[in-house]
Design an enzyme around this catalytic site. Structure first.
Site, PDB file in Angstrom:
ATOM      1  N   CYS A   1      -2.560   9.478  -7.161  1.00 31.76           N
ATOM      2  CA  CYS A   1      -3.690   9.750  -6.017  1.00 31.76           C
ATOM      3  C   CYS A   1      -4.937  10.839  -6.644  1.00 31.76           C
ATOM      4  O   CYS A   1      -4.505  11.528  -5.903  1.00 31.76           O
ATOM      5  CB  CYS A   1      -3.529   8.757  -4.618  1.00 31.76           C
ATOM      6  SG  CYS A   1      -4.636   8.853  -3.899  1.00 31.76           S
TER       7      CYS A   1
ATOM      8  N   LYS B   1       1.228  -1.426  -0.240  1.00 34.29           N
ATOM      9  CA  LYS B   1       0.087   0.234  -0.178  1.00 34.29           C
ATOM     10  C   LYS B   1       0.840   1.312   0.200  1.00 34.29           C
ATOM     11  O   LYS B   1       1.545   1.397   0.820  1.00 34.29           O
ATOM     12  CB  LYS B   1      -0.672  -0.055   1.158  1.00 34.29           C
ATOM     13  CG  LYS B   1      -1.743   1.111   1.392  1.00 34.29           C
ATOM     14  CD  LYS B   1      -2.955   1.572   0.359  1.00 34.29           C
ATOM     15  CE  LYS B   1      -3.782   2.629   0.494  1.00 34.29           C
ATOM     16  NZ  LYS B   1      -4.296   3.556  -0.645  1.00 34.29           N
TER      17      LYS B   1
END
Ligand code: OXC
Length: 314
Positions: free
Chosen positions: A133, A48
């Site tokens: 992101c 992650k």
């Protein structure tokens, strides 16, 4: 009949027994989840995306499955840089180089700080700088600001001399590909990973007349089948423009062996699976491997190199 095709690949001088792994973000936040990927048929795993400090991320509900994919606005929930560096170091010490550490600072300074720490560490494997992101409130996706990409890579490569890849948002106009590729080609990048989710889509439940995720008024990143043509276009457009030394990870819309086949035809060296990996779990890598092996067998291909990047045009 036993198939004799190979799904082996290579990225930045690192050998992978299988070209598939998870996409950063999906089932890879904890050591438990990462270990499950590492013992699956996947060729490796990516962590992650880390920020320096642990983050809670956005408020729930922040992710929903859809008929043809998913929408999410997770907001980078993660256990923090040290947690993931510790994990990738342990993998490296155990002799496993097929682990990628993803970082996604919420500012250029935070990214540079993490790269300084990685440079000073003994970790010698792949690092992925996530500049795409779409879900951090008030923070634009750096990948859409070509000057900012240039700036962060200039700063990064002024001291960072290990293998660094970059995760990009999807681009949509051919001039965008020309411009971003010209920037990327100035740097000794290990690879480009295309694509992150298509940012700021909006999904509505007509029954309730409401959005279906809470953060940002319902806006979120779209993944899954919806994004496959865009992902293929990005892999293809980059393969046609990037220096051959820069590898490509194809991410977006993969849920079958045929999807992987198409990504490789466009030029992908490795592929990552996000949305479909969520519900199916690590068994997906074995299923898709089998499907891909069958396709290759039927077509008479024994290795990925025989068709990688060889997409025909009319
Ligand atoms: N892409 C990311 O890079 N991060 C996550 N979601 C996404 O679509 C996130 O954490 O929001």
């Amino acid at each position: 009949m036993q198939t004799k095709v190979s799904l082996q690949s290579e990225l930045a001088g690192i050998h992978f027994d299988n070209l598939m792994m998870n996409a950063a973000g999906v089932r890879c936040s904890s050591v438990v989840d990462l270990n499950k990927i590492m013992v699956s048929s996947a060729g490796g795993a990516i962590t992650k995306s880390a920020t320096i400090e642990p983050r809670e991320g956005n408020e729930s509900p922040r992710m929903q499955g859809l008929p043809l994919g998913s929408i999410n606005s997770m907001g980078l929930p993660n256990h923090g840089f040290d947690y993931y560096l510790d994990y990738v170091m342990k993998q490296q010490e155990a002799g496993n180089n097929n682990i990628i550490m993803s970082i996604a600072g919420t500012s250029i300074d935070e990214n540079i700080e993490m790269l300084h720490r990685l440079q000073a560490s003994d970790f010698d494997g792949l690092v992925e700088l996530n500049l795409s992101c779409p879900n951090v409130k008030g923070k634009p996706q750096v990948g859409y600001d070509f000057d900012a990409v240039d700036q962060v890579l200039t700063e990064a490569f002024s001291f960072y001399n290990k293998r660094l890849g970059i995760k990009l948002p999807p681009y949509f106009d051919l001039t965008q590909f020309d411009q971003i590729a010209a920037v990327l080609n100035k740097f000794p990048l290990a690879y480009v990973n295309s694509i992150n989710s298509i940012g700021n889509g909006l999904v509505i439940d007509p029954e309730t007349e409401a959005v279906i995720i809470k953060p940002k008024g319902g806006f979120g990143g779209i993944g899954g089948e919806y994004v496959k043509p865009t992902a293929l276009a990005n892999v293809r457009a980059f393969r046609l423009r990037l220096n051959p030394e820069i590898g490509i990870i194809g991410t977006g819309g993969i849920k079958s062996g045929m999807d992987v086949f198409e990504h490789v035809l466009c030029g992908a060296d490795l592929v990552q699976i996000g949305t479909a990996f969520g519900p199916e779990g690590p068994a997906i890598f074995e299923r898709i491997s089998r499907e891909l092996e069958e396709i290759m067998d039927q077509k008479g291909y024994k290795s990925l190199d025989e068709f990688r990047g060889k997409l025909k045009t009319l």
